[in-house]
Design an enzyme around this catalytic site. Sequence first.
Site, short mmCIF file in Angstrom:
data_model
loop_
_atom_site.label_atom_id
_atom_site.label_comp_id
_atom_site.label_asym_id
_atom_site.label_seq_id
_atom_site.Cartn_x
_atom_site.Cartn_y
_atom_site.Cartn_z
N ALA A 92 -4.22 -4.58 2.29
CA ALA A 92 -3.74 -5.39 1.17
C ALA A 92 -2.84 -4.54 0.29
CB ALA A 92 -4.92 -5.93 0.36
N ASP A 93 -1.95 -5.22 -0.42
CA ASP A 93 -1.11 -4.54 -1.40
C ASP A 93 -0.85 -5.49 -2.55
OD1 ASP A 93 0.48 -2.01 -1.93
OD2 ASP A 93 2.03 -3.53 -2.23
N THR A 94 -0.88 -4.95 -3.76
CA THR A 94 -0.68 -5.77 -4.97
C THR A 94 0.54 -5.24 -5.72
OG1 THR A 94 -3.05 -6.18 -5.16
CG2 THR A 94 -1.74 -6.54 -7.14
#
Length: 203
Positions: free
Chosen positions: A83-85
């Site tokens: 995941a990446d935000t």
Amino acid sequence: MHAAPDFIYLASQSPRRSQLLEQLGVRHALLLPDDEEDSEALEVVLRNEAPKTYVQRVTALKLQAAQQRLVRRNLQPAPILCADTTVAMGQTIFGKPEHAEDAKRMLRALSNRPHRVLTAIAIGMGDQYAAACSESWVTFAELNEADIEAFVASGEPMGKAGAYAVQGRAAAHIAHMSGSYSGIMGLPLYETAQALRSLGFRL
């Protein structure tokens, strides 16, 4: 026919993502980068790159790196979650602040103006792949210089996209939010559950 694995790998150093997976009841093992891997290099923004394109591309690169890591370490096959935000205002991407002054600059820009929080996920197992992107909106109240100084002095903004964590002290300054709270934290649970189910993983 092998039994489907009852756990996944989480390729993230974020304790919040680990806690959110526990909330779903998903057993997981961490699959973290080796010392010689340059994880930060994956997060470089390309010229004129749109925030959603950026966060999805970085997440896909993280998954590729994690899949290679799994093979290199000769580990048991299981789904790998990455995941990446990122925080964005218009087409401007606010990544992790490089130092305290950079954090202050970001917080001044975000003060009293709505911004987007985009979290992309990607799950891979063998040649199976599922991906999704959650988009939420957050608005800080007006932040004065004393608020910003105190917040940055706490150390919380460092290592966080947009220089804040929604579950931390920043919550005292957030006037409005819409979308996925878990997505703003760093792992949108609805999208993650849907992606895992699409790969045949039983929750």
